[in-house]
Design an enzyme around this catalytic site. Sequence first.
Site, PDB file in Angstrom:
ATOM      1  N   HIS A 144       0.812  -1.214   0.000  1.00 21.26           N
ATOM      2  CA  HIS A 144       0.000   0.000   0.000  1.00 21.26           C
ATOM      3  C   HIS A 144       0.853   1.276   0.000  1.00 21.26           C
ATOM      4  CE1 HIS A 144       0.451  -0.191   4.510  1.00 21.26           C
ATOM      5  NE2 HIS A 144       0.521   1.102   4.355  1.00 21.26           N
ATOM      6  N   ASP A 174       0.123  -7.597   1.272  1.00 20.75           N
ATOM      7  CA  ASP A 174       0.537  -6.201   1.477  1.00 20.75           C
ATOM      8  C   ASP A 174       2.059  -6.064   1.497  1.00 20.75           C
ATOM      9  OD1 ASP A 174       0.111  -3.475   1.756  1.00 20.75           O
ATOM     10  OD2 ASP A 174       0.122  -3.561   3.944  1.00 20.75           O
ATOM     11  N   SER A 252       4.855   2.354   8.071  1.00 25.09           N
ATOM     12  CA  SER A 252       4.476   1.232   7.215  1.00 25.09           C
ATOM     13  C   SER A 252       5.637   0.826   6.313  1.00 25.09           C
ATOM     14  CB  SER A 252       3.276   1.609   6.342  1.00 25.09           C
ATOM     15  OG  SER A 252       2.128   1.783   7.130  1.00 25.09           O
TER      16      SER A 252
END
Length: 409
Positions: A144, A174, A252
């Site tokens: 993402h 992901d 992230s």
Amino acid sequence: MLSSAHIRPSVGSMQQASRRFWAGSHRWLALLLVVGLSLGWPARALALSPELSATATAAAAAASSSPPAAAPVHNFVAEAARRASPSVVRIDTEREVPRQAFDPALLDPLLRDLFGDPAGSSRERGQGSGVVIDASGLVLTNAHVVERVDLVEVTLADGRQLDGTVVGADPVTDLAVVRIEAPKDLKAAPMGNSEALEVGDWAIALGSPYGLERTVTLGIVSSLHRNINSLGFADKRLDLIQTDAAINPGNSGGPLINAAGEVIGINTLVRSGPGAGLGFAIPINLARGVADQLRTGADVVHPYLGLQLVPLTARRARDNNRDPEAVLQLPERDGALVQRVLQGSPAESAGLRRGDLVVSAADQPVTNPSALLQRVEASRVGEDLPLKVVRGNRELQLSIRPAALPRAS
């Protein structure tokens, strides 16, 4: 009048006085030498005699000798971060986003003259983190972070900025791999073993939350094998590491490391609202397997059965069966209960039905949907996967052939 004989000192008393004088002089001269050395006086000016020089030198040595300053003591967090930090990077992205188009018939002509045509696009910037997994220039991050981007810029730990190219991404887990033109001194992060983790182990999150580079936060492993579907992500397939180490936007894709500075996970999400403060990371053992496929540019193939499952325990089954309004009677055992069979799926072809309880897969016990998912992920597309299913009061042996998980359009 006193004669000179009355005041002449004796030879013995003169010798004692002389010794006292020189003893006192030695102390003063030694002190003088120390001060002189500190002021940079020439040594020749202070070397009055061999005896005095030796005494003064000894005194100076004693005065100048002091215990060495103790080295600063750092804890294990600093040592672990020092080992892993050189491999942690910041990832900046840009992508083109189309503007919302308006119906020209609904737009006032005066406003159209003032603001022009609203159609067009704008540039959207994003930011995340990553970790070098291969010194040849491979960086592992979240899918993402680099999803549908046009530009990727990677900033190394020492501040050097390099262009990046997305080699491959897998939305289901992901995970994504970015390639950079590797400098000669690029170092890959040391890798740990996520299967060896236990609840309560130290967990250290590294990354660039809110754009603040080289941030380190400390916590513990709060839980293991946390199914991402229970967090509201039905389109993902992950059993996550849960931690209370602070993970924020921008973290992230960065690494979660253990007390030895080894990467044990890839930070992927944080829970906001109720239960805020819980972070989640993808186990590094899974991430490395996916990265090995992505680095070749190939799509990651995930086997799937076409089932929607819910966990069932013997106690919940008994409570359901005692209810006179229950829709169906459930087997009073632990397992993965089939809630829905997707049309045209391998599960439908194998004869699975709503209400079936899967209790075994590939001769391994299944006590919940997560256990079945692990068995499916370990299987191969097109090859038979034996299942043991409880239907009513009967046990059935079924064989199912997983298909490739359809990619989202």
